[in-house]
Write an enzyme that holds these catalytic residues in place. Structure first.
Site, PDB file in Angstrom:
ATOM      1  N   HIS A  89      -5.138 -15.109   9.988  1.00 41.55           N
ATOM      2  CA  HIS A  89      -4.316 -13.916   9.769  1.00 41.55           C
ATOM      3  C   HIS A  89      -4.871 -12.679  10.456  1.00 41.55           C
ATOM      4  O   HIS A  89      -4.364 -11.588  10.272  1.00 41.55           O
ATOM      5  CB  HIS A  89      -4.153 -13.655   8.263  1.00 41.55           C
ATOM      6  CG  HIS A  89      -3.482 -14.781   7.550  1.00 41.55           C
ATOM      7  ND1 HIS A  89      -3.744 -15.098   6.236  1.00 41.55           N
ATOM      8  CD2 HIS A  89      -2.558 -15.681   7.972  1.00 41.55           C
ATOM      9  CE1 HIS A  89      -3.010 -16.142   5.876  1.00 41.55           C
ATOM     10  NE2 HIS A  89      -2.303 -16.524   6.911  1.00 41.55           N
ATOM     11  N   PRO A 129       0.841  -1.212   0.000  1.00 41.75           N
ATOM     12  CA  PRO A 129       0.000   0.000   0.000  1.00 41.75           C
ATOM     13  C   PRO A 129       0.873   1.258   0.000  1.00 41.75           C
ATOM     14  O   PRO A 129       1.843   1.329   0.735  1.00 41.75           O
ATOM     15  CB  PRO A 129      -0.781  -0.107   1.311  1.00 41.75           C
ATOM     16  CG  PRO A 129      -0.660  -1.522   1.748  1.00 41.75           C
ATOM     17  CD  PRO A 129       0.622  -2.037   1.180  1.00 41.75           C
ATOM     18  N   GLU A 130       0.547   2.205  -0.840  1.00 42.68           N
ATOM     19  CA  GLU A 130       1.293   3.465  -0.882  1.00 42.68           C
ATOM     20  C   GLU A 130       0.514   4.553  -0.148  1.00 42.68           C
ATOM     21  O   GLU A 130      -0.579   4.319   0.363  1.00 42.68           O
ATOM     22  CB  GLU A 130       1.560   3.845  -2.346  1.00 42.68           C
ATOM     23  CG  GLU A 130       2.494   2.823  -3.009  1.00 42.68           C
ATOM     24  CD  GLU A 130       3.375   3.442  -4.089  1.00 42.68           C
ATOM     25  OE1 GLU A 130       3.685   4.643  -4.001  1.00 42.68           O
ATOM     26  OE2 GLU A 130       3.741   2.714  -5.011  1.00 42.68           O
ATOM     27  N   LYS A 168      22.556  17.873  -5.740  1.00 42.53           N
ATOM     28  CA  LYS A 168      22.445  16.405  -5.781  1.00 42.53           C
ATOM     29  C   LYS A 168      22.734  15.866  -7.176  1.00 42.53           C
ATOM     30  O   LYS A 168      22.107  16.244  -8.147  1.00 42.53           O
ATOM     31  CB  LYS A 168      21.041  15.959  -5.346  1.00 42.53           C
ATOM     32  CG  LYS A 168      20.839  15.968  -3.860  1.00 42.53           C
ATOM     33  CD  LYS A 168      20.146  14.677  -3.422  1.00 42.53           C
ATOM     34  CE  LYS A 168      19.863  14.650  -1.931  1.00 42.53           C
ATOM     35  NZ  LYS A 168      21.012  14.919  -1.086  1.00 42.53           N
ATOM     36  N   ARG A 190       1.382 -11.766   5.673  1.00 41.32           N
ATOM     37  CA  ARG A 190       2.845 -11.828   5.582  1.00 41.32           C
ATOM     38  C   ARG A 190       3.535 -11.229   6.807  1.00 41.32           C
ATOM     39  O   ARG A 190       4.737 -11.376   6.973  1.00 41.32           O
ATOM     40  CB  ARG A 190       3.321 -11.140   4.298  1.00 41.32           C
ATOM     41  CG  ARG A 190       2.779 -11.883   3.082  1.00 41.32           C
ATOM     42  CD  ARG A 190       3.241 -11.256   1.793  1.00 41.32           C
ATOM     43  NE  ARG A 190       4.680 -11.314   1.636  1.00 41.32           N
ATOM     44  CZ  ARG A 190       5.347 -10.756   0.631  1.00 41.32           C
ATOM     45  NH1 ARG A 190       4.686 -10.098  -0.297  1.00 41.32           N
ATOM     46  NH2 ARG A 190       6.651 -10.859   0.551  1.00 41.32           N
TER      47      ARG A 190
END
Ligand SMILES: [Zn+2]
Length: 293
Positions: free
Chosen positions: A104, A2-3, A166, A123
């Site tokens: 789970h 998930p972002e 950078k 997981r």
């Protein structure tokens, strides 16, 4: 994984049932997720009221009436289910299949308002931690994080300053959590395309010699905010498994302009380019070599 937009969608889904509500009973069905749960995990939650549910990067932060903060991270496969009055909701849209196996279901919050909030994580890369509010700024998980991309403090001047001098690529700079927090691979690719900037361009080129932002920095910040807002509005992305476990289609993956679209025509108006995939610092980058300069 998930972002940021997915995590924000989850936060908005949990907010109505958790904010202002008291933990009547908490079940920790195992002693560890990614890391061991604190030994006093249940005791520090039960009886406390959630005064606010916020987000920092991809962490959810529940502010408790005791002065503690419950920090929660979804990891790779974590998700929440909300059961209230026989109605089940799964906030957030995910690109991975959600587990429905009760085995789970690792942490269950029974809120005094009757809602049952279950954290499921096959997981177990997710995590939960309780810290005192006054120690939040010293918290190692949060301390190194750069500004929130949707926060007011994040603007062209700030991004240019961070990129000044950078030599790394723009893609690498935007993926660096110290420069901007919580932008994942997908949204970095999408933002660079919207800003018409090449992912291979040197990060320093969005700043002048003094570190002042140029027009590229302005465009990039606008693109980052726009793509995140759009994704949150669409309820987070839903990738490879277009079909969610509950059969509903995710929305935002239809709006991806470059991500996972190798070989397809570039959606920029008037552009004749084709989306290309390259690998930068071990991750796939999708971009248009014609209009992204
Ligand atoms: Zn193009």
């Amino acid at each position: 994984m998930p972002e940021l937009p997915e995590v924000e969608t989850v936060r908005r889904g949990l907010q109505p049932v958790m904010e202002g509500a008291r933990f009547a009973k908490v079940e920790a069905r195992r002693g560890d997720l990614r890391w061991p749960l604190p030994k006093d995990f249940v005791a520090r939650l039960e009886g406390k009221i959630v005064e606010g549910l916020g987000r920092r990067a991809k962490y959810l932060l529940a502010d408790l009436s005791s002065g503690d903060v419950l920090l929660m991270h979804l990891g790779m496969s974590g998700s929440f289910r909300v059961l209230r009055g026989g109605d089940e909701k799964r906030p957030g849209k995910y690109h991975h299949e959600r587990s429905k196996l009760a085995a789970h279901d690792h942490v269950v919050f029974h809120m005094a308002n009757g809602a049952i909030v279950t954290f499921n994580d096959p997981r177990r890369f997710g995590s939960m931690k309780i810290i005192a509010r006054q120690e939040l700024e010293q918290e190692p998980l949060l301390r190194a994080l750069g500004p929130e991309p949707l926060g007011n403090a994040f603007d062209a001047a700030m991004l240019a300053r961070a990129c000044q001098g950078k030599k790394t690529s723009l893609k690498a700079a935007l993926s660096d959590q110290r420069i901007v927090a919580g932008l994942g691979n997908i949204y970095v690719c999408e933002a660079l395309h919207r800003a018409l900037l090449s992912p291979k361009r040197r990060a320093a080129t969005i700043a002048g010699r003094t570190g002042a932002p140029n027009e590229r920095a302005e465009r990039l910040v606008d693109a980052i905010k726009a793509v995140l807002h759009d994704a949150i509005k669409a309820g987070g992305s839903s990738l490879r498994d277009h079909r969610r476990t509950d059969g509903e289609l995710g929305d935002f993956q239809h709006n991806f302009r470059v991500y996972d679209r190798e070989g397809q025509p570039c959606p920029t108006r008037g552009c004749t380019g084709t989306i290309k995939r390259i690998v930068q610092t071990g991750r796939s980058t999708f971009f248009c070599p014609v209009c992204q300069r």
